[in-house]
Structures are given as structure tokens and as C-alpha cells.
Enzyme design. Structure first.
Site, mmCIF file in Angstrom:
data_model
loop_
_atom_site.group_PDB
_atom_site.id
_atom_site.type_symbol
_atom_site.label_atom_id
_atom_site.label_comp_id
_atom_site.label_asym_id
_atom_site.label_seq_id
_atom_site.Cartn_x
_atom_site.Cartn_y
_atom_site.Cartn_z
ATOM 1 N N GLU A 92 1.094 -1.501 -0.312
ATOM 2 C CA GLU A 92 -0.159 0.188 -0.109
ATOM 3 C C GLU A 92 0.655 1.268 -0.101
ATOM 4 O OE1 GLU A 92 -3.006 2.736 3.018
ATOM 5 O OE2 GLU A 92 -3.425 0.295 2.668
ATOM 6 N N CYS A 106 -3.718 8.082 4.832
ATOM 7 C CA CYS A 106 -3.541 7.308 3.072
ATOM 8 C C CYS A 106 -4.475 7.428 2.199
ATOM 9 C CB CYS A 106 -2.992 5.969 3.077
ATOM 10 S SG CYS A 106 -1.406 5.549 4.179
#
Length: 515
Positions: free
Chosen positions: A255, A294
């Protein structure tokens, strides 16, 4: 004080002076960490043999009970974790809650899901499948736990939630955990693991933690392990091409950078509920955790005729957000976690300013409340405006990991789809509209490049969970969160423990016992 590492069932301090973890408001050195001298190969093997065997001997409901005990322990020590978050991350109370309470909620969710799985040690997937003209020969799919270790190389922004949202499904699946938290904020993750170890909840080897550099960690992973990384795209690229990872086809889940979008529909004019909901969510995403998420909104797509009004509305709300020392009353936005992150944010902001105008903020010399700008790590919330659309480059490629977002006007729905897709895949997009025709074209047009698309209209109102909230009951992820050998990446949801499990097909005779 130097934080010890927990490996091969022992607490061991790393050699040398180590790296200092600091208070991002005062610059004070708090603790030190070092991984030097740690035998990583031995630690991983101990986890595979001792920890893995002990976990796999337990049933799902027994593992779930251990997760429930962990959640109860973390809840009891919540105030201590909030204090560490304040001191080491510069977190406001709301920011600390987002991380710590999010971690506790996630562990509880997996505990409930695991209890429902019952007394089995592996899972059947679907029913038997006929493999012959008659039912004399059939196949059955199973989900089996990996025999290796779940290795987590985590990001600095969520030391609590980032650990437990990965560890909970792994432990529930019967796979031991080896955590390497990001160095700048490793204190909280280390303390949580220390508390769990001291309480004796998990068998030896079920959880390990190393604070400091990753060193030769990837040299020692095998095809039986799974590696999960959250962090920068540059580091992710090096991990994907690591010789041992490639040679042994190690499962790796990445990620990395994500320029997530908030998209205003053509019906969301000033004064409508959708317009107001978008303003509220954009400001929240820019300020919670000081934009260090994120999933935070990085690009704001709005119809060209409304974009300036939206920029003005967001700027007005940002002007009312007090930025400074979280210990001071009324402060809503704290610092970034370190001077290094501040420097990286300023560098990225400089790139964005090459093709954007500043609508709000952007002053590197602004004065935070009750803090010395020279030693602290503050970045003023900054809203930019880019009218170059698809012709822009940095806006769609550079993620400034801080309280920074860019307004990008679009001409029509097709243009909005193209701009959203120009991010080359993102974790999440949120859409603010009640226009069925617009949504019917936009959502299918961007869905394949987004892990989650959240649609908010007047009927939903304030009942949604938030653009950036990651819920354990819902998938998130996307092309920026990839798994090698598994296609488009995603995060597990409660009840789905498949990331640390391996699917196996087992042909059998119809009279064979089902395991």
C-alpha cells in the site's frame, strides 16, 4: 531509554546508540531504538515453528478469544497510549482516538468474526464440485493458514491501528506476526506489544516486534511467508524487486502513495446539502492526523462553474482551524510526526506550486500556537487550485503527506472520470451528488481504479463513516495497494481472514471424510 525488541521469545536491546524518537512539537528526544545485532533469520524461524504451531493448534473461536483479551487489555491502557501518541506523534486527542480507538475497534471486530467461525482450524470455501460424470469423484476448496510468518513493515502515521488491522486477521488465521513499525513513531506499537506479551495472552513466537532499521529482513523471508508493506512508492518499488522476494516468489502486499479524490457532482451547488457535506469532509480529511493518512483527500474535483465557490468555502473553514501544540486549548491541527516529514511535505508542496495557485495557507513561516517553528514540525493547512486538468503532472503524481489538497475543476462527467483515473489508481474516492445520471456514469468509470467509492447525498447526510475511515467490515485498497500473485490488492474485512490463508483444492472420492 532504549526500546527493546521482542524476538525468539525474549526482550533484546539492539546494539549501538540507535535512533532517537522525538516530540515533533518540542524536538525533545524521548526514547531510542536499534535493531542492530538482532538475528532476524532466527527470529523468523522461531515465529514459524514455535508461534505458528501453537496458533494452528487453536480453533478459530479460541484464537478469537485471544483477540478479545487483547482488545480488553488495550482498552484498559488507552490513556497511556494517548499520552505516547501526544508525545511521539504530536497527536491531538481526536488524532490519538482515530489511531488507538480504531485499533481497539478493529481487534474487537475480528474477535467477533472469529467467534462466529466456530471450532474449526481451517475453512471450507463453497460446496463440493463434481469432477466426473457421476458424484463418485468431487473437489472441495479449503482456506488453509500459511505455514510461514506474516511480516508487517508499517507506516509512521498509524502505529496502533496500522499494527492491529494487519495482526488481527493474521492471528485469527493462525499465522504468527513479525512487526517492524516505522522508526519515528515506533514507541506506541512497541508498548502495545509489550503489554500483550506481559499479559501472556499469546503463545511464544505468535508476535514479534523489531524497532529500528529493517536491515536484512527481506533476505530471510520465504515462499511460506507473506510481507505487507505500507509506505512510500519508492520503497515499495525496491521491495517488489528485492532479489530474494523475486527468487522465492514471496507474497507481498503493497500500500503506497495514493492521490485520493473528492468529487462534487453538477447538482451540488452552493447551499445544497451535498455541497455542505463535501466542504465538511474535505476540511476533516485535511486536518485529522494533520493530513497524514493514506486515504486522505489529495485532489478535489468540482464542476468548473462551482470550483471557486467550493475553494472559498473550504478556505473559510480552514481559517477557523487553530494549528499548534496539541497540549494547548482549542488546537485542532497538530504537527507532522518529524522534521524529516516536514521537509518532505515542503518539497512536495514546492512541486505542486509549479502548476497551481495557492488559495489558502502555504506559508512556511507561519507561527503555530504555543510552539517554536524552528524546532517543531508544523505545516500550515494549504489549499491549492489547478486549472490545468489532465495537462497537470505533479497534481496527479505527487502525494504531499500532510494537510494539503488541490482543487481541480472539470468540464463534464467524462472529464471528471478522466481526471480521477489520472491518479493511476487510488485507495478511495468520495462522491457528493444525488444526480443518478451523473453517478451512473462516474462510478462505473472510476471503480476499477479505486478500492472504495463512497457516495454521499442528502439522504445519507452525516451518517456516513467518512471518506478516509477504514472499516474492518468493508474492503478498501485498490491498484495502489497491490498483492503480487493475487491481482488487485485490498485490505481484509472482518469475517474475511483470507489474506494470510492459502486456497487449496482437494479432489476426493464422494465417500471421503470432509476435513
Amino acid at each position: 531509554m532504549k526500546l527493546a525488541n521482542y524476538v525468539y521469545g525474549q526482550w533484546i536491546e539492539g546494539a549501538g546508540e540507535g535512533a532517537a524518537l522525538t516530540d515533533p512539537v518540542t524536538g525533545e528526544a524521548l526514547v531510542r531504538v536499534s535493531s542492530d545485532g538482532i538475528d532476524v533469520a532466527r527470529a523468523l524461524e522461531f515465529a514459524r515453528t514455535a508461534g505458528g504451531a501453537a496458533l494452528k493448534a487453536l480453533t478459530y473461536e479460541e484464537r478469537a478469544a485471544k483477540l478479545a483479551a487483547i482488545a480488553e487489555l488495550l482498552q484498559a491502557k488507552r490513556a497511556e497510549y494517548f499520552d505516547i501518541s501526544l508525545r511521539n506523534s504530536g497527536a491531538t486527542e481526536g488524532d490519538a482516538s482515530f489511531d488507538v480507538d480504531g485499533a481497539i475497534f478493529t481487534v474487537k471486530s475480528y474477535a467477533r468474526a472469529g467467534k462466529a467461525l466456530g471450532a474449526g482450524r481451517h475453512l471450507k470455501e463453497g460446496g463440493r464440485v463434481a469432477l466426473a460424470k457421476t458424484d463418485v469423484f468431487q473437489g472441495q476448496h479449503f482456506l488453509m493458514p500459511l505455514t510461514g510468518v506474516a511480516v508487517f513493515i508499517n507506516a509512521f502515521n498509524f502505529p496502533a491501528w496500522g499494527l492491529w488491522e494487519k495482526a488481527a486477521p493474521a492471528l485469527l488465521a493462525g499465522v504468527p506476526v513479525f512487526a517492524k513499525p516505522a522508526t519515528p513513531t515506533a514507541w506506541l506499537a512497541q508498548r502495545m506489544v509489550a503489554d500483550v506479551v506481559e499479559a501472556g495472552i499469546l503463545p511464544p513466537g505468535a508476535i514479534s516486534i523489531v524497532c529500528g532499521g529493517a536491515r536484512d529482513l527481506l533476505d530471510h523471508v520465504t515462499e511460506c511467508d507473506v510481507v505487507s508493506f505500507t509506505g512510500s512508492a519508492d520503497t515499495a518499488a525496491r521491495m517488489r524487486t528485492h532479489p530474494n522476494v523475486v527468487a522465492r516468489s514471496v507474497r507481498i502486499n503493497i500500500e503506497a502513495d495514493s492521490v485520493n479524490s473528492a468529487i462534487l457532482g453538477p447538482d451540488a451547488q452552493p447551499g445544497t446539502p451535498e455541497f455542505d457535506l463535501a466542504v465538511k469532509e474535505i476540511v476533516r480529511e485535511m486536518t485529522v492526523k494533520t493530513g497524514q493518512k493514506c486515504t486522505a483527500i489529495r485532489r478535489i474535483l468540482a464542476p468548473a462553474g462551482v470550483s471557486r465557490a467550493l475553494a472559498d468555502a473550504v478556505s473559510g473553514k480552514l481559517a477557523g482551524c487553530k494549528v499548534g501544540n496539541p497540549r494547548s486549548e482549542g488546537v485542532r491541527v497538530g504537527p507532522l510526526v518529524s522534521k524529516a516529514q516536514q521537509a518532505a511535505a515542503f518539497e512536495g508542496l514546492a512541486k505542486l506550486r509549479q502548476e497551481c495557485e495557492v488559495v489558502f495557507g502555504g506559508d512556511p513561516d507561519f507561527e503555530p500556537v504555543d510552539a517554536d517553528a524552528a524546532v517543531s514540525a508544523f505545516v500550515q493547512p494549504t489549499l491549492l487550485y489547478c486549472d490545468k486538468g489532465l495537462a497537470a503532472r505533479h497534481v496527479h503524481d505527487v502525494e504531499v503527506f500532510g494537510p494539503v489538497a488541490t482543487m481541480v475543476p472539470y468540464a463534464d462527467t467524462r472529464d471528471a472520470v478522466a481526471i480521477a483515473r489520472r491518479g493511476h489508481g487510488s485507495l478511495v474516492a468520495s462522491v457528493y451528488s444525488g444526480d443518478a445520471a451523473f453517478l451512473g456514469e462516474l462510478v462505473p468509470g472510476i471503480a476499477d481504479l479505486h478500492g472504495r467509492v463512497m457516495v454521499v447525498d442528502a439522504a445519507v447526510g452525516a451518517n456516513h463513516t467518512g471518506h478516509g475511515n477504514v472499516m474492518p467490515t468493508c474492503l478498501h485498497g485498490g491498484p495502489r495497494a497491490r498483492r503480487r500473485r493475487r491481482g488487485v490488492g485490498r485490505s481484509a474485512r472482518a469475517g474475511d481472514v483470507s489474506p494470510p490463508l492459502r486456497r487449496a483444492g482437494r479432489p476426493r472420492g464422494a465417500g471421503s471424510p470432509v476435513a
